[in-house]
Write a protein that holds these residues in place. Structure first.
Motif, PDB file in Angstrom:
ATOM      1  N   PRO A 444       0.806  -1.228   0.000  1.00  0.00           N
ATOM      2  CA  PRO A 444       0.000   0.000   0.000  1.00  0.00           C
ATOM      3  C   PRO A 444       0.833   1.269   0.000  1.00  0.00           C
ATOM      4  N   ASP A 445       2.055   1.220   0.444  1.00  0.00           N
ATOM      5  CA  ASP A 445       2.853   2.442   0.523  1.00  0.00           C
ATOM      6  C   ASP A 445       3.345   2.919  -0.844  1.00  0.00           C
ATOM      7  N   PHE A 446       3.818   1.997  -1.679  1.00  0.00           N
ATOM      8  CA  PHE A 446       4.444   2.413  -2.942  1.00  0.00           C
ATOM      9  C   PHE A 446       3.904   1.674  -4.169  1.00  0.00           C
ATOM     10  N   GLY A 447       2.944   0.810  -3.988  1.00  0.00           N
ATOM     11  CA  GLY A 447       2.319   0.159  -5.139  1.00  0.00           C
ATOM     12  C   GLY A 447       3.245  -0.731  -5.947  1.00  0.00           C
ATOM     13  N   ARG A 448       4.175  -1.325  -5.259  1.00  0.00           N
ATOM     14  CA  ARG A 448       5.133  -2.189  -5.969  1.00  0.00           C
ATOM     15  C   ARG A 448       4.389  -3.324  -6.674  1.00  0.00           C
ATOM     16  N   GLY A 449       4.767  -3.575  -7.905  1.00  0.00           N
ATOM     17  CA  GLY A 449       4.091  -4.596  -8.693  1.00  0.00           C
ATOM     18  C   GLY A 449       2.977  -4.044  -9.560  1.00  0.00           C
ATOM     19  N   SER A 450       2.790  -2.710  -9.549  1.00  0.00           N
ATOM     20  CA  SER A 450       1.704  -2.124 -10.329  1.00  0.00           C
ATOM     21  C   SER A 450       2.154  -1.712 -11.734  1.00  0.00           C
ATOM     22  N   PHE A 451       3.451  -1.722 -11.993  1.00  0.00           N
ATOM     23  CA  PHE A 451       3.942  -1.420 -13.339  1.00  0.00           C
ATOM     24  C   PHE A 451       4.182  -2.739 -14.070  1.00  0.00           C
ATOM     25  N   ALA A 452       3.507  -2.908 -15.205  1.00  0.00           N
ATOM     26  CA  ALA A 452       3.593  -4.183 -15.926  1.00  0.00           C
ATOM     27  C   ALA A 452       5.010  -4.479 -16.398  1.00  0.00           C
ATOM     28  N   TRP A 453       5.750  -3.429 -16.761  1.00  0.00           N
ATOM     29  CA  TRP A 453       7.133  -3.629 -17.225  1.00  0.00           C
ATOM     30  C   TRP A 453       7.983  -4.225 -16.110  1.00  0.00           C
ATOM     31  N   SER A 454       7.840  -3.682 -14.899  1.00  0.00           N
ATOM     32  CA  SER A 454       8.641  -4.177 -13.771  1.00  0.00           C
ATOM     33  C   SER A 454       8.302  -5.625 -13.477  1.00  0.00           C
ATOM     34  N   VAL A 455       7.022  -5.926 -13.536  1.00  0.00           N
ATOM     35  CA  VAL A 455       6.589  -7.298 -13.249  1.00  0.00           C
ATOM     36  C   VAL A 455       7.206  -8.255 -14.266  1.00  0.00           C
ATOM     37  N   ARG A 456       7.156  -7.866 -15.538  1.00  0.00           N
ATOM     38  CA  ARG A 456       7.697  -8.727 -16.582  1.00  0.00           C
ATOM     39  C   ARG A 456       9.206  -8.904 -16.421  1.00  0.00           C
ATOM     40  N   LEU A 457       9.869  -7.814 -16.063  1.00  0.00           N
ATOM     41  CA  LEU A 457      11.331  -7.892 -16.043  1.00  0.00           C
ATOM     42  C   LEU A 457      11.861  -8.633 -14.826  1.00  0.00           C
ATOM     43  N   VAL A 458      11.399  -8.285 -13.653  1.00  0.00           N
ATOM     44  CA  VAL A 458      12.040  -8.841 -12.453  1.00  0.00           C
ATOM     45  C   VAL A 458      11.107  -9.703 -11.615  1.00  0.00           C
ATOM     46  N   GLY A 459       9.829  -9.740 -11.960  1.00  0.00           N
ATOM     47  CA  GLY A 459       8.896 -10.436 -11.083  1.00  0.00           C
ATOM     48  C   GLY A 459       9.002 -11.948 -11.140  1.00  0.00           C
ATOM     49  N   ASP A 460       8.581 -12.571 -10.051  1.00  0.00           N
ATOM     50  CA  ASP A 460       8.447 -14.025  -9.992  1.00  0.00           C
ATOM     51  C   ASP A 460       6.965 -14.321 -10.232  1.00  0.00           C
ATOM     52  N   MET A 461       6.676 -14.851 -11.421  1.00  0.00           N
ATOM     53  CA  MET A 461       5.279 -14.978 -11.831  1.00  0.00           C
ATOM     54  C   MET A 461       4.527 -16.041 -11.030  1.00  0.00           C
ATOM     55  N   SER A 462       5.223 -16.779 -10.184  1.00  0.00           N
ATOM     56  CA  SER A 462       4.532 -17.769  -9.359  1.00  0.00           C
ATOM     57  C   SER A 462       3.899 -17.115  -8.123  1.00  0.00           C
ATOM     58  N   TYR A 463       4.149 -15.821  -7.924  1.00  0.00           N
ATOM     59  CA  TYR A 463       3.602 -15.124  -6.770  1.00  0.00           C
ATOM     60  C   TYR A 463       2.327 -14.370  -7.139  1.00  0.00           C
ATOM     61  N   LYS A 464       1.467 -14.199  -6.174  1.00  0.00           N
ATOM     62  CA  LYS A 464       0.240 -13.421  -6.383  1.00  0.00           C
ATOM     63  C   LYS A 464       0.597 -12.026  -6.887  1.00  0.00           C
ATOM     64  N   ASN A 465       1.497 -11.361  -6.197  1.00  0.00           N
ATOM     65  CA  ASN A 465       2.131 -10.152  -6.703  1.00  0.00           C
ATOM     66  C   ASN A 465       3.577 -10.527  -6.998  1.00  0.00           C
ATOM     67  N   PRO A 466       3.950 -10.590  -8.283  1.00  0.00           N
ATOM     68  CA  PRO A 466       5.288 -11.116  -8.625  1.00  0.00           C
ATOM     69  C   PRO A 466       6.451 -10.315  -8.065  1.00  0.00           C
ATOM     70  N   CYS A 467       6.175  -9.144  -7.515  1.00  0.00           N
ATOM     71  CA  CYS A 467       7.265  -8.313  -7.005  1.00  0.00           C
ATOM     72  C   CYS A 467       7.239  -8.171  -5.484  1.00  0.00           C
TER      73      CYS A 467
END
Lengths: 552, 200
Positions: A444-467
């Motif tokens: 809630p503080d910074f909305g991490r995981g809300s940018f699709a580019w960031s999710v694609r680049l560094v996210g772990d897609m097995s997580y509910k929020n990949p970041c």
């Protein structure tokens, strides 16, 4: 500046200084239009920063998208670039860039044999948050390049970059789980491609260009031949003084000189002066000494700037003992955007969306006028054993002992903070605040995981929020981070719509062109999108090549 | 598994080479990328090297355990990576020339100065992949036929990377293994021949 020598060591129509995308694009086009061209390169290998990087080229509404049936429009692309510029771009330059980028890219495919690939599924930085941003397809990369077709140039180019596993295509990287799941990539296939010298990313892209220039067009390239001065006559650039094998090497350029040697990443004095960042480091090969500023400045070229707060710049680290090209290798840190990791300031507080470098890079520069400090510098990467069980730190895989000189470890956040010299109460408060929502994939503080580019680049897609994931499994780890530039500087030579360098008095300097990161990013303005640097290098190289050939 | 084998010929008696290689302290100056080593006892030592795979150099720490001191003909050892997941083994093999009607005391399949297919392949890999044509080559005797009073020195090294990236590390290491083996063997022989010449 150097005066006209009594004799020239070499005479040609066009001297291209540097051997990255800008210089080689200009060389190819000028050669195709009937001009003799010579390439002079300071480094022992060809390719410049482009041959060392990710090799993405960002082109809205490109022809490879259309071939895949992905819809886009020039208008949407312009809107997006106008958004990125935040009003700081020169409208004429941006218009010239966007009006020519598709032609340049298609020219390199049709005439130079560059086999572009649209990168599907990699969105623009700000998609879907702003008008004009696209969900994926504007990025171009290249098909694998067979290094053996480079002939004598095979040994004169980088087969891979230390920053990315070699021989991998974007679609494979994503199919294997992305950067976060690098442990699960197909290393049998990668090993085979290394053995076959199958190149990808920046080294692959530059190999196409170098083959087109040096092999197919037989453009001579002089390596380890740094250009030291521009030779002028009556205010025009007529050649260069380079150094070769320990002596002066004067090359006459009947039509002109195009400077495409990047910026000042490895010149700490210029970096401090222009970027106002302490402890500056670079992920680029160590040949970017600010020669564009020095040589241009010597003949009265104007130095121009865009706001430094929103360019591509990262924080990262050097793993003790890791070197490239004989110098410490600095890696940009992507780890902060992966689940179970955060970035904190000296108070132990989070201050940004760690997965989105556009956010943290700007916030890192914030200044506290009451304390006369940059409160978020130095930042520290914090992660826990959850992270270590799943993800790498640089080239250190899970299970591998981390270098003690780089990574502090402790059983509690408090003990870790004390080791790192950051506020222990602050770090405890930060984790107490971050962890509960993080367990539900929320920030809630910074909305991490809300940018699709960031999710694609560094996210772990097995997580509910990949970041996002909590830091709640000891031990805890910390890494002090330092600035790591990637060659995209805020200052450069001022150029006009022809790619020609502008004098401090406002006129274009005859015979003198600057492209790529040697030229100030006034065509982009106050923002950045990865792949833009390569796009503008090819485009302005294409434009300058035509101008130098007299066909502009 | 990345491996390399290199054989050179020394204008030296076997005992001279044995006297040198039987002490691991003597290896230090001639190991590619040597940074430091610490001898725990005659058989065990910790080595820190800077490994260079062309685009990336990295500090590697190994434990080396000598498994066989079979003087004057052989030293065999095993190694285990301490900061990298890798294991391996290697050996120095010394074979003297017997002065009996041209007979060699060596296993011809291994002592021939002709390069094996593996070596030729690895050399080709180095040239095409990393552009590494240069070697620590001795101009005088490196490929010479053995003669009386001479010894063949062979250095073999095998490294087996572990972890998820093993196939990639393996591919990166292969081209640099042979130059490292050549460097070590040739440097040792050059050093000893120079010392012999100084004495003589």
């Amino acid at each position: 500046m150097a005066g006209k020598p009594t004799s020239w060591d070499l005479e040609t129509d066009v001297v291209a200084v540097g051997s990255g995308l800008g210089a080689i694009s200009a060389a190819i086009v000028a050669r195709d239009l009937g001009r003799d061209v010579v390439v002079l390169e300071k480094a022992p290998k060809l390719g410049g920063v482009c041959g060392y990087g990710g090799g993405e080229v960002f082109v809205p509404n490109n022809h490879k998208m259309r071939e895949l049936g992905i819809e886009d429009s020039d208008e949407a692309g312009r809107k997006y670039f106008e958004f990125l510029s935040a009003g700081f771009a020169d409208p004429e330059l941006m218009d010239t860039l966007l009006s020519n980028c598709k032609d340049a890219i298609e020219y390199m495919e049709q005439k130079a044999g560059v086999r572009w690939l649209a990168v599907e599924g990699l969105p623009d930085y700000y998609f879907p948050k702003v008008e004009g941003a696209h969900s994926g397809g504007r990025y171009l990369s290249v098909e694998l390049f067979d290094g053996s077709t480079l002939g004598a140039m095979q040994d004169k180019t980088w087969p891979m970059t230390p920053h990315i596993p070699p021989g991998v295509l974007h679609r494979e990287m994503y199919a294997w789980g992305g950067l976060a799941r690098v442990t699960e990539w197909d290393y049998e296939l990668i090993g085979k491609r290394i053995s076959e010298d199958q190149r990808s990313f920046g080294p692959g892209m530059m190999a196409y260009f170098i083959k087109a220039a040096m092999i197919d067009r037989e453009i001579p390239a002089y390596l380890e031949t740094p250009v030291r001065e521009l030779v002028t006559e009556d205010g025009s650039v007529i050649g260069v003084r380079a150094e070769r094998e320990g002596r002066d090497f004067f090359v006459r350029a009947r039509r002109g000189v195009v400077l495409a040697i990047g910026g000042y990443d490895h010149n700490k004095e210029l970096a401090l002066q222009y970027e106002a960042m302490l402890d500056w480091n670079s992920a680029c090969p160590p040949y970017l000494d600010g020669d564009n500023i020095v040589m241009g400045g010597e003949i009265g070229a104007a130095i121009a700037a865009v706001p430094p707060t929103n360019l591509a710049m990262f924080y990262g680290y050097n793993i003790p003992g890791e070197e490239a090209e004989g110098k410490p290798l600095f890696r940009a840190s992507w780890e902060c955007g992966v689940p179970h990791a955060i970035r904190v300031n000296r108070k132990g507080e989070r201050f940004c969306d760690e997965a989105t470098y556009k956010d943290y890079q700007a916030r890192l520069r914030s200044w506290d006028g009451q304390t006369q400090q940059m409160p978020n510098i130095p930042p520290t990467l914090i992660f826990d054993q959850n992270y270590r069980d799943r993800y790498p730190l640089g080239s250190y895989m899970p299970g591998q002992e981390l270098p003690k000189e780089l990574v502090e470890t402790a059983d509690t956040p408090r003990a870790l903070a004390e080791k790192l010299g950051i506020d222990a109460d602050g770090l405890e408060r930060t984790l107490a605040r971050f962890n509960p929502p993080a367990k539900n994939g929320e920030d809630p503080d910074f909305g991490r995981g809300s940018f699709a580019w960031s999710v694609r680049l560094v996210g772990d897609m097995s997580y509910k929020n990949p970041c996002v994931g909590p830091l709640d499994k000891p031990p805890y780890y910390g890494v002090r981070l330092v600035p790591v530039s990637v060659g995209i500087n805020s200052h450069g030579l001022k150029t006009d719509v022809n790619g020609q360098v502008v004098h401090q008095r406002g006129h274009a300097i005859p015979g003198f062109y600057a492209v790529g990161n040697s030229a100030a990013l006034r065509d982009l303005g106050g923002g950045y999108q990865s792949g833009s640097s390569n796009m503008r290098a090819i485009t302005w190289g294409y434009i300058a090549g035509r101008q130098l050939a007299g066909k502009g | 598994m990345a491996e390399a084998e290199y054989t050179t010929t020394a204008k030296l008696p076997i005992e001279t080479i044995w006297e040198f290689v039987k002490d691991v302290d003597h290896w230090a100056d001639f190991v590619s990328g040597y940074q430091s080593h610490e001898k725990e006892n005659d058989n065990d030592s910790i080595w820190t090297l800077k490994g260079d795979v062309g685009v990336l150099a990295r500090v590697l720490t190994f434990r080396v355990h000598v498994t066989e001191w079979a003087g004057p003909e052989r030293v065999s050892f095993e190694l285990v990576g301490l900061n990298e997941p890798m294991r391996g083994d290697g050996e120095f093999v010394m074979k003297p020339y017997r002065e009996r009607a041209g007979e060699r005391a060596t296993d011809s399949s291994r002592s021939t100065p002709q390069k094996s297919r593996l070596l030729r392949f690895l050399e080709a890999m180095i040239r095409v992949f990393l552009g590494r044509g240069g070697r620590a080559r001795r101009a005088d005797t490196a490929d010479a036929e053995p003669g009386p009073g001479m010894t063949q020195l062979t250095f073999r090294l095998r490294i087996d990377p572990g972890g998820p990236m093993a196939p990639m590390v393996n591919a990166l290491m292969k081209p640099v293994m042979l130059p490292a083996a050549e460097y070590l063997a040739n440097k040792i022989v050059s050093h000893l021949e120079a010392a012999q010449g100084a004495k003589g």
